[in-house]
Design a protein around this motif. Structure first.
Motif, PDB file in Angstrom:
ATOM      1  N   THR A 178      -3.417  -4.420  -1.016  1.00  0.00           N
ATOM      2  CA  THR A 178      -2.062  -5.166  -0.815  1.00  0.00           C
ATOM      3  C   THR A 178      -1.802  -5.975  -1.957  1.00  0.00           C
ATOM      4  O   THR A 178      -2.496  -6.870  -2.216  1.00  0.00           O
ATOM      5  CB  THR A 178      -1.892  -5.725   0.517  1.00  0.00           C
ATOM      6  OG1 THR A 178      -2.471  -4.805   1.336  1.00  0.00           O
ATOM      7  CG2 THR A 178      -0.480  -6.280   0.579  1.00  0.00           C
ATOM      8  N   GLN A 179      -0.830  -5.623  -2.750  1.00  0.00           N
ATOM      9  CA  GLN A 179      -0.533  -6.673  -3.842  1.00  0.00           C
ATOM     10  C   GLN A 179       0.418  -7.832  -3.317  1.00  0.00           C
ATOM     11  O   GLN A 179       1.163  -7.797  -2.833  1.00  0.00           O
ATOM     12  CB  GLN A 179       0.429  -5.851  -4.841  1.00  0.00           C
ATOM     13  CG  GLN A 179       0.349  -6.720  -6.095  1.00  0.00           C
ATOM     14  CD  GLN A 179       0.192  -5.589  -7.413  1.00  0.00           C
ATOM     15  OE1 GLN A 179       0.450  -4.430  -7.177  1.00  0.00           O
ATOM     16  NE2 GLN A 179      -0.065  -6.052  -8.546  1.00  0.00           N
ATOM     17  N   ARG A 180      -0.321  -9.055  -3.680  1.00  0.00           N
ATOM     18  CA  ARG A 180       0.456 -10.151  -3.246  1.00  0.00           C
ATOM     19  C   ARG A 180       1.589 -10.444  -4.035  1.00  0.00           C
ATOM     20  O   ARG A 180       1.421 -10.470  -5.351  1.00  0.00           O
ATOM     21  CB  ARG A 180      -0.652 -11.347  -3.107  1.00  0.00           C
ATOM     22  CG  ARG A 180      -1.817 -11.113  -2.094  1.00  0.00           C
ATOM     23  CD  ARG A 180      -2.516 -12.609  -2.163  1.00  0.00           C
ATOM     24  NE  ARG A 180      -3.656 -12.317  -1.268  1.00  0.00           N
ATOM     25  CZ  ARG A 180      -4.722 -13.176  -1.223  1.00  0.00           C
ATOM     26  NH1 ARG A 180      -4.619 -14.352  -1.749  1.00  0.00           N
ATOM     27  NH2 ARG A 180      -5.485 -13.180  -0.060  1.00  0.00           N
ATOM     28  N   ALA A 181       2.545 -10.765  -3.469  1.00  0.00           N
ATOM     29  CA  ALA A 181       3.550 -11.164  -4.393  1.00  0.00           C
ATOM     30  C   ALA A 181       3.290 -12.535  -5.051  1.00  0.00           C
ATOM     31  O   ALA A 181       2.710 -13.620  -4.478  1.00  0.00           O
ATOM     32  CB  ALA A 181       4.918 -11.568  -3.527  1.00  0.00           C
ATOM     33  N   ARG A 182       3.571 -12.621  -6.318  1.00  0.00           N
ATOM     34  CA  ARG A 182       3.432 -13.932  -6.987  1.00  0.00           C
ATOM     35  C   ARG A 182       4.582 -15.063  -6.374  1.00  0.00           C
ATOM     36  O   ARG A 182       5.336 -14.839  -6.305  1.00  0.00           O
ATOM     37  CB  ARG A 182       3.680 -13.611  -8.340  1.00  0.00           C
ATOM     38  CG  ARG A 182       2.688 -12.742  -9.186  1.00  0.00           C
ATOM     39  CD  ARG A 182       2.970 -12.629 -10.651  1.00  0.00           C
ATOM     40  NE  ARG A 182       1.989 -11.779 -11.319  1.00  0.00           N
ATOM     41  CZ  ARG A 182       2.127 -11.607 -12.592  1.00  0.00           C
ATOM     42  NH1 ARG A 182       2.967 -12.171 -13.380  1.00  0.00           N
ATOM     43  NH2 ARG A 182       1.277 -10.905 -13.230  1.00  0.00           N
ATOM     44  N   PRO A 183       3.687 -16.112  -6.384  1.00  0.00           N
ATOM     45  CA  PRO A 183       4.752 -17.352  -5.923  1.00  0.00           C
ATOM     46  C   PRO A 183       5.551 -17.568  -6.994  1.00  0.00           C
ATOM     47  O   PRO A 183       5.202 -17.330  -8.096  1.00  0.00           O
ATOM     48  CB  PRO A 183       3.670 -18.302  -5.945  1.00  0.00           C
ATOM     49  CG  PRO A 183       2.388 -18.115  -6.729  1.00  0.00           C
ATOM     50  CD  PRO A 183       2.187 -16.574  -6.706  1.00  0.00           C
ATOM     51  N   ARG A 184       6.753 -17.815  -6.305  1.00  0.00           N
ATOM     52  CA  ARG A 184       7.803 -18.090  -7.405  1.00  0.00           C
ATOM     53  C   ARG A 184       7.531 -19.416  -8.534  1.00  0.00           C
ATOM     54  O   ARG A 184       6.948 -20.364  -7.932  1.00  0.00           O
ATOM     55  CB  ARG A 184       9.004 -18.543  -6.669  1.00  0.00           C
ATOM     56  CG  ARG A 184      10.248 -18.932  -7.320  1.00  0.00           C
ATOM     57  CD  ARG A 184      11.326 -19.534  -6.547  1.00  0.00           C
ATOM     58  NE  ARG A 184      12.506 -20.081  -7.272  1.00  0.00           N
ATOM     59  CZ  ARG A 184      12.728 -21.582  -7.451  1.00  0.00           C
ATOM     60  NH1 ARG A 184      11.398 -22.204  -7.242  1.00  0.00           N
ATOM     61  NH2 ARG A 184      13.520 -21.936  -8.192  1.00  0.00           N
ATOM     62  N   LYS A 185       7.708 -19.213  -9.433  1.00  0.00           N
ATOM     63  CA  LYS A 185       7.636 -20.471 -10.501  1.00  0.00           C
ATOM     64  C   LYS A 185       8.766 -21.193 -10.575  1.00  0.00           C
ATOM     65  O   LYS A 185       9.832 -20.968 -10.596  1.00  0.00           O
ATOM     66  CB  LYS A 185       7.328 -19.932 -11.789  1.00  0.00           C
ATOM     67  CG  LYS A 185       6.498 -20.843 -12.821  1.00  0.00           C
ATOM     68  CD  LYS A 185       6.209 -20.059 -14.148  1.00  0.00           C
ATOM     69  CE  LYS A 185       5.172 -20.633 -14.584  1.00  0.00           C
ATOM     70  NZ  LYS A 185       4.716 -20.182 -16.023  1.00  0.00           N
TER      71      LYS A 185
END
Length: 558
Positions: free
Chosen positions: A10-17
């Motif tokens: 499961t690809q984790r969504a990158r945290p918003r910068k």
């Protein structure tokens, strides 16, 4: 034997910068510029100039006041002389800068009196080696300013109601206005009260002293749409509502540079009395939601592009305005000439006269002469324009010819060729630390060469020379836009040159960029002559240069 199938990861969504949006990410600074602004606001440096730096000299100025805080005071260090354009981007600011300053004097709405113009001329003569440049933001810029002289310059300016404060910096810059507000026969509504209210009631409020970056404004009620509203952060242009009468259409999110975007209409009709409130609301959105982490994304146009115009208007109305806006029609695009060169009758029967200083360049002595001419004819209202013209208002019909002749004698042009009328340039390599090429002197030479070789043209031709990609002279919206860069000549030498954009126009099209086509600066005159002659050979009846460019072959444009 049993086999198991591996489950896909499961690809984790990158945290918003975080973008540094105050209302979303908090106000913790994400870069040095933001830290400096929060630690000590820009205008605080004014008193230090008076008390310390003017007495102890350039060496006494700490780096964080020199840049960025001095920008809030209308001061930039200028480029050291004899540093070639190939060094731009290779040397840092401290290596490129000289111990002299460019100073920007605000003319909000382009308004100036003969007395004020004389004082600026005297300052230029006494402290700026007689430099004076009208800008496409209706200001005047001076060069060669020493820090030791700044307090006296401020005193002289303040004595006639002028200021350099917030001429630069992450603040609302000078507010563009129609140079013929209140007098033009083709005016929809006079925007002067709105400009005055913003300057007097809003501009110096602390809440507008720390924006993510510069904030460019324009307000005009003229049907000619004479304030380049398509490329401003916020702009208001005259609009007749079928039910409510004359008011304004509001546009947001315009700008050029390396990511050009046209401003977008809010789809609203704004009455005159609400313009300052809406202006403050748009500036407030920029302050609170604008991107601050990366300087090259810290303009309002990027927020408008991310949100879309519907969300922008919704946030504006719900969080920043006292009441929703009234929906309105769109103003038709004015496709004709937007400048004010020549003689035009005012609504009161008198006339205004528009003349051209070539590329806006003047001297201190020339400014004093111009002021004297105006006073000799009883003129008290002079205007600057986004096309670097000078306008003289309230001229009696009997004085028009004599005034024009007297202005010509000062070095201005009352009947310029289309080449001289339409040319514009930025400061360029002479003084700007971002420039790659010389622009202003080259533009003056180019006009002289075009007039000598081609005479004149019977259609408008806007030529723009820019020293770098930032497009201060509006490359992408010129008939012939020239973006300065270092190029390689036939012998392999690195020399000054230009990337070419053709056929741009405000409200219509971006320039057509010729893929891979560069012009060496020394061959610029030959190139422009060649293209203009092709246009004259191939044009159809009534065809404008930009229309021909759209259908011309690439070969004919090179």
């Amino acid at each position: 034997m049993t086999t198991t199938t591996a489950k896909p990861r499961t690809q984790r969504a990158r945290p918003r910068k975080p973008e540094g949006q105050w209302k979303i990410d908090g106000t913790t600074p994400l870069n040095d510029d933001e830290r400096i602004k929060q630690e000590d606001e820009g205008l605080s440096a004014k008193q230090r100039v008076i008390d310390i730096y003017s007495k102890q000299g350039f060496a006494s100025i700490p780096a964080e006041d020199l840049a960025p805080r001095f920008k809030w005071l209308g001061l930039y260090t200028q480029r050291k002389q004899n540093l070639g354009g190939e060094l731009t981007g290779q040397l840092d600011n401290s290596e490129l800068q000289d111990e002299f300053f460019m100073m920007r004097v605000r003319f909000d709405g382009g308004r100036v009196t003969p007395q004020q113009l004389r004082v600026v001329g005297e300052i230029s003569r006494d402290f700026a080696r007689s430099t004076a440049d009208f800008t496409d933001r209706q200001n005047i810029q001076l060069h060669w300013i020493r820090i030791e002289d700044v307090p006296e310059i401020w005193d002289r300016l303040e004595a006639v109601g002028l200021s350099t404060l917030m001429g630069c910096g992450d603040v609302p810059r000078v507010i563009l206005g129609s140079p013929v507000a209140g007098v033009a026969a083709d005016e929809i509504i006079d925007a002067t009260p709105a400009i005055d209210a913003i300057v007097e009631d809003y501009l110096l409020r602390p809440e507008f002293q720390n924006l993510p970056r510069k904030f460019k404004s324009a307000i005009s009620g003229n049907a000619r749409q004479d304030v380049t509203h398509e490329i401003q952060d916020v702009a208001f242009i005259g609009l007749e509502h079928p039910e409510y009468g004359p008011g304004f259409e509001c546009f947001v999110g315009g700008g050029l540079s390396t990511n050009p975007m046209l401003s977008r209409s809010l789809g609203a009709w704004v009455p005159l009395e609400r313009v300052p409130e809406v202006w403050a609301g748009v500036a407030g959105i920029f302050r609170d939601y604008g991107f601050r982490r990366l300087r090259n994304r810290a303009r309002l146009k990027f927020l408008v592009a991310q949100w879309g115009i519907e969300k922008f208007r919704q946030v504006l109305e719900e969080e920043y305005l006292e009441a929703p806006l009234i929906d309105g029609p769109s103003a038709p695009i004015h496709q004709g000439a937007r400048d004010h060169i020549g003689v035009h009758q005012q609504r009161d029967g008198r006339f205004y006269v528009g003349v051209k200083p070539t590329v806006g360049h003047a001297t201190g002595e020339q400014l004093i002469q111009i002021a004297e001419v105006a006073e000799a004819f009883g003129i008290q209202r002079i205007r600057t324009t986004p096309d670097k013209e000078l306008l003289f208002l309230d001229v009696e019909e009997r004085d028009v010819a004599a005034l024009s002749k007297a202005l010509d004698a000062t070095g201005l042009y009352s009947t310029p060729s289309e080449f001289r009328r339409g040319i514009i340039s930025c400061t360029g390599l002479e003084f700007c630390k971002l420039a790659h090429v010389t622009t202003k002197a080259r533009a003056i030479e180019l006009v002289d060469e075009l007039e000598a070789r081609l005479g004149d043209l019977d259609v408008p031709l806007k030529i723009s020379l820019n020293g770098c990609p930032n497009s201060c002279a509006r490359t992408q919206v010129a008939d012939i836009g020239l973006k300065g860069q270092t190029v390689t000549d036939a012998e392999g030498n690195r020399v000054e040159g230009f990337q070419v954009h053709l056929g741009g126009a405000l409200g219509l099209e971006w320039g057509r960029k010729l893929r891979g086509h560069k012009v060496i600066a020394s061959e610029l005159g030959d190139y422009v002559v060649r293209v203009v002659e092709k246009f004259k050979q191939q044009r159809e009846e009534g065809e404008q240069f930009r229309d021909w460019v759209l259908r011309a072959s690439e070969e004919d444009l090179q």
